[in-house]
Design an enzyme around this catalytic site. Structure first.
Site, PDB file in Angstrom:
ATOM      1  CB  CYS B  89      40.046  71.291  93.545  1.00 39.22           C
ATOM      2  SG  CYS B  89      40.246  69.894  92.424  1.00 39.22           S
ATOM      3  CG  HIS B 188      37.108  68.676  95.884  1.00 39.42           C
ATOM      4  ND1 HIS B 188      36.099  70.507  94.922  1.00 39.42           N
ATOM      5  CD2 HIS B 188      37.444  68.351  94.342  1.00 39.42           C
ATOM      6  CE1 HIS B 188      37.236  70.189  93.779  1.00 39.42           C
ATOM      7  NE2 HIS B 188      37.272  68.256  93.477  1.00 39.42           N
ATOM      8  CD  GLU B 190      34.477  72.249  96.801  1.00 38.54           C
ATOM      9  OE1 GLU B 190      34.644  71.923  97.851  1.00 38.54           O
ATOM     10  OE2 GLU B 190      34.449  71.971  96.090  1.00 38.54           O
TER      11      GLU B 190
END
Lengths: 262, 214
Positions: B89, B188, B190
């Site tokens: 990001c 992202h 995650e």
């Protein structure tokens, strides 16, 4: 300016949390602990939810520790974005929650009292994690149609909700979580006029909240209210519908959305 | 070499420059089999089989925090020495020479070009799940073509040869940059459920291979 033609809608289950426990009853039969917000959030992640919101309604002064602990555990089990709101009054409050693993913090009463809080959070951590939560009610006549309320919808402020939405967006809010307090808990559907008025006034994503009782309400929120995301609680918590059903229903109505099994 | 560098759970240094939610990246790398440590310790970073520059926030404050902690130089060193390096990001944007978000502030300069505001009549930030269109096959992107991943950003990397995957947001938007041992995702991983975890698993595999080979 509204340009959500290229946006994919999001479905966001919301969990009310008091002292680290889910408040409203939740009816998933196979949960080991139906009161554990982390287990529920992980379940919604598995069902295909796009995000999860925790609304912390803990009143006691030890709330910070239980909330930080909740965020800490959620970050280990949930691999979709999650927002925490409730009782965030300072940049330090926000920092602790973000450090613990929250993706966004939503501010409500404290930002109404001092809108600069939104700017402070946005400057320090970025607009993407600064959510302005607005609780609004219709006015009966008067100079503006929708008024901001605080303290869970109990306290009128005399503030025009549409103007307030524009103000906090100018200050750096990256998203608006808009709840109709007239509709909240009624299961009668979103206040679509309110939703559309805010969507038209700001150029950040708007989450519609308050009143969802059927899957068609979710569709209306996006197609008529033009919301970027729809938030619901009871239709998911009580096992009436899964997130996957909601997504299939929205997709069938022509709304672009991430499939539940993606 | 630390024991975390072995073939089992490769040591991955997640650069901790103190801003925002960096913990999610660490926890998801752990979930995918890494010994992931959120750290600013030069010894740990030097020992790591792979390095991750995570990030949420704005270009200026993040760059300032990297400089304050000395992690700017450590990131440049790690990217240059051939170890698997993943930026996420705002981490992706920090790799470039600068950004319209923070005029006058130099980025890490690991990748050439300037990051610009998302063009067109679109909402900013792009805050949504969007589908990846893989343009250049890459071991890091195995299992990710057409995958839905989560984006939240208002600025975007320039389109160039090194853009390995795009998403459509009022036109093609750089979603993954791949340049040798350096990979970067605008989304992202995650926070992108199964496909995101798959990308992180691919990265852990890269780190494991690098540690074993050398």
């Amino acid at each position: 300016m509204s340009a959500n033609g290229s946006s994919n809608a999001r479905i966001i289950p919301c969990l009310d949390v008091d002292a680290g426990r889910v408040v409203k009853g939740v009816n998933f039969v196979d949960l080991t602990d139906a009161g554990d917000p982390v287990e529920l959030a992980a379940r919604y992640d598995q069902q295909g939810a796009d995000e999860v919101v925790f609304l912390d309604i803990t009143a006691s002064s030890d709330r910070r520790e239980t909330t930080v602990e909740l965020v800490h555990r959620t970050a280990e089990e949930v691999f979709i974005p999650f927002t925490i709101g409730g009782g965030i009054r300072t940049v330090d409050d926000a920092r602790r929650l973000l450090r613990a693993g929250a993706d966004k913090v939503s501010v409500n009463t404290a930002a109404v009292n001092r809108p600069e809080l939104v700017a402070e959070i946005a400057e320090e951590f970025g607009s993407q994690c600064a959510v302005a939560s607005i609780d609004a009610r219709r006015t009966s006549g008067g100079p503006f149609p929708f008024e901001v309320f605080t303290h869970g919808g109990r306290t009128p402020t005399g503030i025009d909700a549409i103007e307030y939405a524009m103000r906090v967006t100018d200050l750096g809010a990256g998203e608006i979580l808009l709840t109709s307090m007239d509709r909240d808990g009624t299961r009668g559907g979103f206040d679509l006029e309110l939703t559309k008025a805010v969507v038209d006034a700001v150029n950040v994503p708007v989450i519609a909240s308050g009143g969802v009782g059927t899957l068609d309400h979710l569709v209306e929120g996006v197609l008529e209210g033009r919301a970027d995301a729809v938030l619901a609680a009871s239709i998911f918590h009580f096992g009436e519908h899964t997130v996957a059903e909601a997504k299939a229903h929205m997709a069938a109505a022509g709304i672009p959305i991430r499939p539940a099994n993606a | 070499m630390s024991e975390g560098n072995g073939a089992g759970r490769p040591l991955i240094a997640v650069l901790d420059y103190g801003i925002g939610n960096l913990r999610s990246a660490q926890k998801s790398l752990e979930r995918m089999g890494a010994d992931a440590r959120l750290t600013a310790d030069s010894g740990v970073i030097a020992d790591a089989a792979g390095v991750v520059l995570p990030g949420v926030g704005a270009f200026g404050p993040c760059m300032a925090a990297l400089e304050e902690t000395g992690l700017d130089q450590q990131a440049r060193t790690a990217a240059a020495d051939g170890r698997p390096f993943l930026a996420i990001c705002i981490g992706l944007q920090l790799l470039y020479e600068g950004s319209e978000e923070a005029p006058g502030i130099a980025g890490l300069g690991i990748v050439p070009g300037i990051v610009r505001l998302l063009p067109g009549n679109v909402k900013r930030p792009q805050m949504q799940w969007n589908r990846l269109d893989v343009r250049t096959p890459d071991p890091m992107l195995e299992g990710l073509d057409n995958a839905w991943v989560y984006f939240v950003h208002s600025y975007v990397a320039p389109m160039a040869e090194n853009v390995a995957a795009v998403c459509d947001y009022g036109g093609p938007v750089a979603a993954v940059v791949a340049d040798g041992n350096v990979w970067a995702t605008q989304f992202h991983p995650e926070k992108s459920a199964r496909p995101g975890l798959r990308l992180l698993e691919n990265f852990v595999s890269q780190a494991r291979t690098a540690a074993a080979g050398g």
